[in-house]
Design a protein around this motif. Structure first.
Motif, PDB file in Angstrom:
ATOM      1  N   TYR A 178     -60.627 -49.018  94.339  1.00 39.56           N
ATOM      2  CA  TYR A 178     -61.668 -50.264  94.651  1.00 39.56           C
ATOM      3  C   TYR A 178     -60.571 -51.637  94.957  1.00 39.56           C
ATOM      4  O   TYR A 178     -60.779 -52.289  95.814  1.00 39.56           O
ATOM      5  N   ARG A 211     -63.165 -47.938 103.396  1.00 39.01           N
ATOM      6  CA  ARG A 211     -64.134 -47.152 102.903  1.00 39.01           C
ATOM      7  C   ARG A 211     -63.504 -45.826 102.144  1.00 39.01           C
ATOM      8  O   ARG A 211     -62.198 -45.696 102.456  1.00 39.01           O
ATOM      9  N   CYS A 238     -68.152 -53.377  95.867  1.00 36.41           N
ATOM     10  CA  CYS A 238     -68.081 -52.465  96.962  1.00 36.41           C
ATOM     11  C   CYS A 238     -69.934 -52.134  97.195  1.00 36.41           C
ATOM     12  O   CYS A 238     -70.492 -52.387  96.311  1.00 36.41           O
ATOM     13  N   THR A 243     -67.865 -48.731 100.409  1.00 36.98           N
ATOM     14  CA  THR A 243     -67.127 -49.427 101.225  1.00 36.98           C
ATOM     15  C   THR A 243     -66.846 -50.993 100.664  1.00 36.98           C
ATOM     16  O   THR A 243     -67.504 -51.268  99.909  1.00 36.98           O
ATOM     17  N   ARG A 244     -65.599 -51.400 100.714  1.00 34.36           N
ATOM     18  CA  ARG A 244     -65.180 -52.616  99.892  1.00 34.36           C
ATOM     19  C   ARG A 244     -65.868 -53.721 100.841  1.00 34.36           C
ATOM     20  O   ARG A 244     -65.888 -53.768 101.915  1.00 34.36           O
TER      21      ARG A 244
END
Length: 485
Positions: free
Chosen positions: A297, A305, A332, A358-359
């Motif tokens: 992350y 993603r 995320c 997803t970040r």
């Protein structure tokens, strides 16, 4: 003969050669590495790319020799191709650095070179040498005695993940635990299918795709060689380095649009901690899979993603594990968890999941809800007799939807279904435990089906290993707690 049958036929012939080497004391994994050196030379000859090799060390020079002279020549060839004073090509240097042969009998080397010469190279070229080599890697992973398949990611699972994450041309795609390159190869194939084998791209876009799009690290030198060979044979010229993603090597990978990976399970060798200046939550843990999550992350670009294969303990472990999950869900959008069936990895009893996230564009409150798909409860027993297939993921892919960010319309299937939604508040009420199950599992335990002594011993060893890791982590947490006081 169909192309798939051609590949299977050639892989079977190559694999059968390993029987020649048993009296030389060579293991299956060593055999694949040994074969990598020889296949590399032969494939360069077959594809007209021998100009990257010194003239005196091409396939014909090795193949034409006999007896002890051939074996001594081969030993010198391996030494010199890994010498940067004699070779300029970085891929060749990386493949042959510290290379040495385990062969001791000249007759065995001659048997290998002769058998490789007799293969149907015309058909192999027509289908793609990358597919042939990947088939050999899969065969090695499936071989019980090699132990190589313990955490080998099955290709149907890799392909399912890639289809859902939808890597695009122009994106940087990373695997910080590259193994033999399965995720990177599958992502590349997906992009090529979307771009008519890169022909719809501009010259500059094509150059980026071949040379810069794929980045990764692999810790184990012999596995790294196999990875480089696999990438090269699939036309990927990005160089995956040999290194440790939990060290400053991981920081050097840079930011990525997409991260796809199956990191190693267990504790860092010798109980060591990550040596990353950018880690906070996992800076003091030796638990590798927790540290890899923090790498992922932190390495994602905003909006980037990821899909990562992780064991159950990452979802429920307290202390460091809980802090990591909290930070993950803050930074995320952890939108989907796929609970995988047991038995799809080599070791029985290894329970795993795929986390899709997803970040966020900001650093707070990105996860509003987590969708969990249970593909574990009431599933058939997977193993060598019932292999995982693409069809096994069809219902999950339909439920996931066609948005790689997990934003497609979805239906909560309720307590009787496999797909359910849990709000961030509901998860917080569970002490942020993400090991969520609701279906009553009436299927037989897959370990009840174990009959071979090797399989039973492997299952016992897996459970003991898991227990020891939990004890190590518990001791570590107690030690850290005492230190903080």
């Amino acid at each position: 003969m169909s192309s798939n049958n051609v590949t299977r036929d050639i892989v079977a012939k190559l694999w059968n050669l390993c029987h020649i080497l048993r009296d030389d004391g060579i293991t299956y994994n060593e055999y694949v590495t040994e074969l990598t050196y020889l296949l590399f030379l032969k494939m360069l000859a077959e594809t007209g790319r021998e100009d990257c090799l010194p003239q005196e060390y091409r396939w014909s020079a090795l193949d034409s020799r006999e007896g002890l002279e051939q074996l001594e020549f081969y030993r010198q060839l391996l030494l010199d191709l890994g010498n940067q004073k004699k070779v300029a090509d970085p891929v060749i240097l990386a493949i042959f650095t510290d290379a040495q042969t385990r062969l001791r009998k000249p007759t065995n080397l001659k048997s290998l070179t002769d058998a490789i010469d007799r293969l149907d190279w015309f058909s192999a070229r027509e289908e793609g040498l990358g597919n042939l080599y990947e088939g050999l890697l899969e065969k090695n992973a499936a071989e019980k005695k090699s132990g190589a398949g313990q955490y080998f990611t099955p290709r149907p699972l890799i392909d399912c993940i890639v289809r859902l994450v939808q890597p695009q041309a122009g994106e940087v795609i990373q695997d910080p635990a590259a193994g033999t390159g399965g995720f990177l190869v599958a992502a590349d194939q997906y992009v090529k299918n979307q771009t008519d084998d890169l022909y719809t791209l501009t010259q500059e876009q094509g150059r980026f795709q071949r040379n810069e799009a794929y980045r990764g690290l692999e810790l184990v030198p012999d596995t790294h060689r196999l990875c480089l060979m696999n990438l090269m044979l699939h036309g990927i010229e990005s160089v995956v380095m040999c290194g440790d993603s939990l060290s400053p090597d991981g920081e050097s990978l840079g930011k990525a649009d997409v991260i796809l990976t199956n990191p190693p399970f267990g504790t860092k060798k010798g109980g060591g901690r990550p040596t990353r200046s950018d880690f906070s939550v996992t800076a003091e843990t030796s638990n590798k899979q927790l540290a890899f999550v923090e790498h992922i992350y932190r390495a994602l670009k905003p909006g980037g993603r990821a899909a990562v294969v992780l064991p159950d303990n990452v979802l429920f472990e307290d202390n460091t594990g809980r802090k990591l999950r909290q930070q993950l869900m803050d930074l995320c959008d952890l939108h989907t968890i796929l609970r995988l069936p047991t038995g799809i990895f080599y070791a029985q009893g290894v329970k795993t999941n795929v986390l899709f996230f997803t970040r966020g564009k900001t650093d707070r409150g990105n996860t509003k809800a987590v969708w969990v798909y249970d593909l574990r409860a009431n599933m058939i027993s997977f193993g060598k007799t019932r292999l995982l297939t693409v069809a096994d993921f069809a219902e999950f892919e339909a439920a996931f939807g066609d948005d790689p960010l997990g934003k497609a319309p979805r239906t909560d299937q309720g307590e009787e279904g496999r797909f359910r939604c849990f709000t961030r508040e509901e998860i917080a009420a569970r002490n942020d435990n993400l090991d969520i199950s609701w279906l009553r599992d009436t299927s037989d335990d897959p370990e009840d089906d174990l009959t071979e002594p090797e399989e039973i011993a492997e299952a016992i060893a897996t459970h003991l290993g898991n227990a020891l890791r939990e004890i190590e982590i518990m001791m570590e947490e107690l030690t850290n707690g005492a230190d903080s006081r």
